[in-house]
Design a protein around this motif. Structure first.
Motif, PDB file in Angstrom:
ATOM      1  N   THR B 111      29.599  -9.432 -24.733  1.00 12.83           N
ATOM      2  CA  THR B 111      29.016  -9.270 -23.498  1.00 12.83           C
ATOM      3  C   THR B 111      28.103  -8.386 -23.253  1.00 12.83           C
ATOM      4  O   THR B 111      28.116  -7.718 -22.255  1.00 12.83           O
ATOM      5  CB  THR B 111      30.565  -9.045 -22.616  1.00 12.83           C
ATOM      6  OG1 THR B 111      30.661  -7.206 -22.693  1.00 12.83           O
ATOM      7  CG2 THR B 111      31.807  -9.410 -22.994  1.00 12.83           C
ATOM      8  N   THR B 112      27.223  -8.291 -24.164  1.00 12.42           N
ATOM      9  CA  THR B 112      25.945  -7.368 -23.807  1.00 12.42           C
ATOM     10  C   THR B 112      24.932  -8.037 -22.837  1.00 12.42           C
ATOM     11  O   THR B 112      24.594  -7.333 -21.705  1.00 12.42           O
ATOM     12  CB  THR B 112      25.236  -7.087 -25.261  1.00 12.42           C
ATOM     13  OG1 THR B 112      26.241  -6.604 -26.182  1.00 12.42           O
ATOM     14  CG2 THR B 112      24.137  -6.200 -25.035  1.00 12.42           C
ATOM     15  N   GLY B 113      24.519  -9.204 -23.103  1.00  4.72           N
ATOM     16  CA  GLY B 113      23.751  -9.870 -21.949  1.00  4.72           C
ATOM     17  C   GLY B 113      22.359  -9.600 -22.333  1.00  4.72           C
ATOM     18  O   GLY B 113      21.295 -10.131 -21.652  1.00  4.72           O
ATOM     19  N   THR B 219      31.507  -8.819 -17.516  1.00  8.40           N
ATOM     20  CA  THR B 219      30.424  -7.754 -17.217  1.00  8.40           C
ATOM     21  C   THR B 219      29.417  -7.959 -18.395  1.00  8.40           C
ATOM     22  O   THR B 219      28.768  -7.241 -19.066  1.00  8.40           O
ATOM     23  CB  THR B 219      30.849  -6.242 -17.368  1.00  8.40           C
ATOM     24  OG1 THR B 219      31.395  -6.181 -18.980  1.00  8.40           O
ATOM     25  CG2 THR B 219      32.123  -5.774 -16.741  1.00  8.40           C
ATOM     26  N   GLY B 220      29.109  -9.415 -18.374  1.00  3.88           N
ATOM     27  CA  GLY B 220      28.022  -9.818 -19.628  1.00  3.88           C
ATOM     28  C   GLY B 220      26.860  -9.818 -18.914  1.00  3.88           C
ATOM     29  O   GLY B 220      26.002  -9.122 -19.645  1.00  3.88           O
ATOM     30  N   THR B 315      28.235  -2.036 -16.837  1.00  2.00           N
ATOM     31  CA  THR B 315      27.440  -2.454 -18.099  1.00  2.00           C
ATOM     32  C   THR B 315      27.514  -4.177 -18.010  1.00  2.00           C
ATOM     33  O   THR B 315      27.288  -4.621 -19.131  1.00  2.00           O
ATOM     34  CB  THR B 315      28.360  -2.344 -19.460  1.00  2.00           C
ATOM     35  OG1 THR B 315      29.568  -2.951 -19.543  1.00  2.00           O
ATOM     36  CG2 THR B 315      28.548  -0.748 -19.691  1.00  2.00           C
ATOM     37  N   THR B 316      27.229  -4.408 -16.747  1.00  2.00           N
ATOM     38  CA  THR B 316      26.975  -6.023 -16.570  1.00  2.00           C
ATOM     39  C   THR B 316      25.497  -6.239 -16.948  1.00  2.00           C
ATOM     40  O   THR B 316      25.373  -7.067 -17.880  1.00  2.00           O
ATOM     41  CB  THR B 316      27.424  -6.364 -15.249  1.00  2.00           C
ATOM     42  OG1 THR B 316      28.521  -5.753 -14.570  1.00  2.00           O
ATOM     43  CG2 THR B 316      27.360  -7.917 -14.957  1.00  2.00           C
ATOM     44  N   GLY B 317      24.697  -5.612 -16.334  1.00  2.00           N
ATOM     45  CA  GLY B 317      23.264  -5.692 -16.636  1.00  2.00           C
ATOM     46  C   GLY B 317      22.361  -6.791 -15.966  1.00  2.00           C
ATOM     47  O   GLY B 317      21.258  -7.132 -16.239  1.00  2.00           O
ATOM     48  N   ASN B 432      26.483  -2.210 -24.736  1.00  4.37           N
ATOM     49  CA  ASN B 432      26.787  -3.570 -24.278  1.00  4.37           C
ATOM     50  C   ASN B 432      26.327  -4.021 -22.847  1.00  4.37           C
ATOM     51  O   ASN B 432      26.950  -4.442 -21.933  1.00  4.37           O
ATOM     52  CB  ASN B 432      28.025  -3.973 -24.371  1.00  4.37           C
ATOM     53  CG  ASN B 432      28.744  -3.911 -25.675  1.00  4.37           C
ATOM     54  OD1 ASN B 432      29.695  -3.262 -25.942  1.00  4.37           O
ATOM     55  ND2 ASN B 432      27.934  -4.428 -26.666  1.00  4.37           N
ATOM     56  N   ILE B 433      25.227  -3.332 -22.508  1.00  3.30           N
ATOM     57  CA  ILE B 433      24.661  -3.224 -21.039  1.00  3.30           C
ATOM     58  C   ILE B 433      23.624  -4.778 -20.965  1.00  3.30           C
ATOM     59  O   ILE B 433      24.084  -5.397 -19.894  1.00  3.30           O
ATOM     60  CB  ILE B 433      23.905  -2.029 -20.699  1.00  3.30           C
ATOM     61  CG1 ILE B 433      24.935  -0.752 -20.820  1.00  3.30           C
ATOM     62  CG2 ILE B 433      23.220  -2.112 -19.383  1.00  3.30           C
ATOM     63  CD1 ILE B 433      24.165   0.564 -21.018  1.00  3.30           C
ATOM     64  N   GLY B 434      22.736  -4.576 -21.599  1.00  3.76           N
ATOM     65  CA  GLY B 434      21.739  -5.760 -21.491  1.00  3.76           C
ATOM     66  C   GLY B 434      20.268  -5.422 -21.135  1.00  3.76           C
ATOM     67  O   GLY B 434      19.632  -5.493 -22.290  1.00  3.76           O
TER      68      GLY B 434
HETATM   69  K   LIG Z   1      26.335  -6.406 -20.249  1.00  2.99           K
END
Ligand SMILES: [K+]
Ligand SMILES: [K+]
Lengths: 482, 482
Positions: B111-113, B219-220, B315-317, B432-434
């Motif tokens: 779920t980093t993105g 939160t991807g 941490t969605t991004g 795992n933010i993006g």
């Molecule tokens: K993310």
């Protein structure tokens, strides 16, 4: 409540000491027939006058003072010393603005070594001597503070070194504190004398030799030359300075043991082992990196590496090469060292080797605890198990240190929008190192920082020098209650 | 020793699940008559085949497995899923290189993105759906892992939430784990459905609505548009996404309590209070900053701020504005949020609110302990005192997190010499933010990173997603002993 009279009396007494050292600087000025004789004399008279007045009016103050009084005194000493210590710069017009002069003096007394000066060589000898002396006195002060006074307050994790942990009644410990202080100062002076002689023998002028010995032993880093130690392209001089920086970054009680023949204490000491290990590892990597990415010869690359690594890890901050010109990987490695610092009980600042080692050990042990949740696995240091209380304290220190680093960096981008410069300025102030990154590298200085930024960095120097807690506790409401 | 047969069997079983979701993506491809039907079918057949084979050959494996087996399974699941999950990209030629496809898939399942794609809109619908699905599945996985499985291993500090701490015998807990998992998945699905409907109602295509719901709840942060959520200049859509990002960053057991009418549990929950407080504080500062430094209107400035703050803290991004174009102070504030993260038990990554709060409290309490060394002052959370053991664990987590951040940033400067870019890439992967900083801001992507850098960042994503310890323990010699 607080015993303000006793606080004022002690500050007054210490101001008299500061004034005496100003008089000594005046003697140096006299020797060189400098224009700074009168400014130094006036500074000394003002300082002695105020100090004398404080002692005289509070002479009958009760001797007894509490732990909380201790916290106030410790923070105040550095602030008051820096205020009065600015006088020579101001009165001689060497540094005409208060924010600049205060920054330079706080940077001296905290043994940071960040400077606002663009032409150090233009300063008269007496002022230069005073500048180096602020660091030497600051180093002396921090040794006594960290090895004799802070342990009484339970700060600094020194419990690990003390055979018996001193109880919470400071005034009963006076005789012991005094003896410890005397022994430590004796070897501090001894090292300073020996280094001076060696540097003099290596080709430095006697004046430069003494000044550099002052600022080496304090891990201060003020030089009498704008180019810092790079001015002397002498391997001998540079290796001598490397050697004494290593000593200055070592716990002084350990040096005391070595000088009194107890060598087993030295090589059994875990902090010292890791200290040397970190120097070896970083030197090996950066040395290889410099060989791969520059045209430097072996000896030059090795010396440049070792000097910069030792200068930064001990938080001295002298420069013989500009790490900002190195390839980014090597520059970042040097920046990583900003977060190491000297040994506990040395004049070095930063997080300190002992804390770093305890943190690394605790992290590794946490993994083992995960695998064996029912086993009791205490962290061991110097063959003794470390109490949970000390671990929590060290971890809290680390956490607060980084929090202050993050918040201060963010705030400093309001003053200098370049993130690297902001990170460097904050880390170098908090770690009492000297040079930073970006606009504040080893070849630059802090003269361009606006006044508010200089006050801010001065505060960070104080915070770092006094092991955070000592200052932060003054901001806690619980401290002022009742 | 390890029960390898059982490990292989479980991985096989999970591969079958992954294959089924590939088949579902194939159905989407069919619906749109895309060129990706066959690649998705082939990927599914390979995955189902290997999974089936693993289950069949290990069918008689002993059911009993140890904690150490658990550690191996957890890490392997994410790696094996990412390897097989790369097949659709590779076979459809959407992402032809393995390092790229693996990065994109690991970035999905963790779920980093972070993405390597320069033209997202060019991808066929089935592949886009699979891409969003990897995040949705990863989010589902992490909820079960963090709320049902990790507590069994004593990781994640979930002990604070569990009424009774589960003992160290995983296989006895199966029925309870299963019930917990079912409840959590139910509300995860429910939220996804509701958000889809709202986004659809707000003007998104049904396809985009589903995809964005998948990646919001996880939160991807994967979007079906190159411009991310900025593509839809609709306040309604953006506020809906903000709302569900906040939900996704909240402990799912708390949402469960709210949905079952136990509102007192919600507003008594300390982590939730601080989570909202942090959002409010950062939004207030950045909102003021944007008003002062840009020409944006109130609503636009508020929405841009709130969206970016919520997107980063959870941490969605997703991006609706490029924080790299903001004044450095505001940009650094956003970067500070990289080290916060969602609530424990949410799909958010990072250090997590609960740890941050415990760290802050412990630091403050350490000052109080200094003033009252003989008093026992335990840290309190949710009105209960927190054991020293949990504090040490949380502090060790923080220490290791930052150590990995420092070391990885240093190493990454070998790949990208720009320090800010390196810091951003490492922090965004580990959290795992993006999006990151410098060359990897919200308007950029990771396509330019060389293959070795992509493998490295993929590893950091895994490390961050599995709360460090779960992966690190595999590198400890003690783990493999006996
Ligand atoms: K993310
Ligand atoms: K220094």
């Amino acid at each position: 409540m607080f015993n303000f009279k006793a606080i004022v009396k002690i500050l007054g007494f210490l101001l008299i000491v500061e004034g005496i050292f100003m008089l000594i600087s005046m003697l140096v000025a006299l020797l060189y027939h400098g224009s700074d004789v009168l400014p130094l004399l006036n500074s000394a008279l003002i300082t002695l006058g105020v100090g004398g007045l404080a002692v005289a009016t509070m002479f009958k103050a009760e001797k007894r003072f509490s732990k909380n009084d201790g916290f106030i005194i410790v923070s105040l000493v550095w602030i008051v010393f820096s205020l009065f210590g600015s006088l020579p710069y101001l009165l001689s017009n060497s540094i005409p603005r208060l924010s600049d002069a205060f920054f330079e003096t706080m940077s001296g007394f905290t043994t940071t070594g960040s400077s606002v000066l663009n032409d150090i060589e233009a300063l008269p000898h007496g002022i230069l001597f005073w500048r180096s002396l602020t660091q030497w006195l600051g180093g002396m002060g921090i040794i006594v503070l960290s090895l004799a006074i802070l342990p009484v307050f339970g700060i600094g994790g020194m419990q690990l070194f003390a055979a018996e942990v001193p109880g919470p009644v400071p005034d009963k410990l006076n005789p012991r504190i005094q003896q410890t202080a005397k022994n430590l100062w004796a070897i501090y002076v001894l090292f300073t004398v020996v280094e001076s002689l060696l540097l003099w023998a290596g080709g430095m002028s006697f004046f430069d030799a003494i000044n550099h010995s002052f600022t080496t032993m304090a891990t201060g880093g003020y030089s009498t030359k704008q180019a810092s130690v790079a001015y002397w392209d002498s391997p001998f001089i540079q290796y001598v300075i490397i050697f004494f920086m290593v000593i200055a970054g070592t716990n002084f009680t350990l040096s005391y043991s070595a000088l009194t023949g107890k060598f087993d204490k030295v090589y059994k000491n875990e902090e010292f082992k890791y200290y040397i290990l970190f120097i070896v590892i970083f030197t090996a990597i950066i040395f290889s990196g410099l060989l791969l990415t520059t045209q430097l010869g072996y000896e030059q690359a090795f010396r440049d590496t070792l000097f910069q690594v030792v200068s930064i890890i001990t938080t001295t901050g002298y420069a013989t090469a500009d790490y900002l010109t190195w390839t980014p990987f090597l520059m970042v490695l040097i920046f990583t060292l900003f977060f190491f610092g000297g040994s506990a009980g040395s004049t070095g600042g930063g997080i300190k080797i002992m804390r770093i080692v305890l943190l690394l050990k605790n992290s590794y042990y946490e993994l083992r605890r995960l695998l064996h949740p029912n086993a009791i696995i205490p962290v061991r240091f110097n063959k003794r198990s470390v109490s949970e209380q000390i671990i929590t304290n060290v971890l809290a220190f680390f956490m607060i240190y980084l929090m202050i680093f993050f918040v201060s960096t963010t705030l400093f981008t309001l003053i200098d929008p370049d993130l690297n410069s902001a990170m460097g300025a904050v880390a170098t102030s908090l770690g009492n190192i000297g040079p930073g990154l970006g606009n504040y590298g080893p070849a630059e200085n802090f003269s361009q920082v606006p006044a508010v930024g200089k006050w801010f960095l001065s505060f960070l120097m104080l915070l770092g020098r006094l092991e955070l807690f000592t200052v932060l506790v003054l901001f806690s409401p619980a401290f002022w209650k009742k």
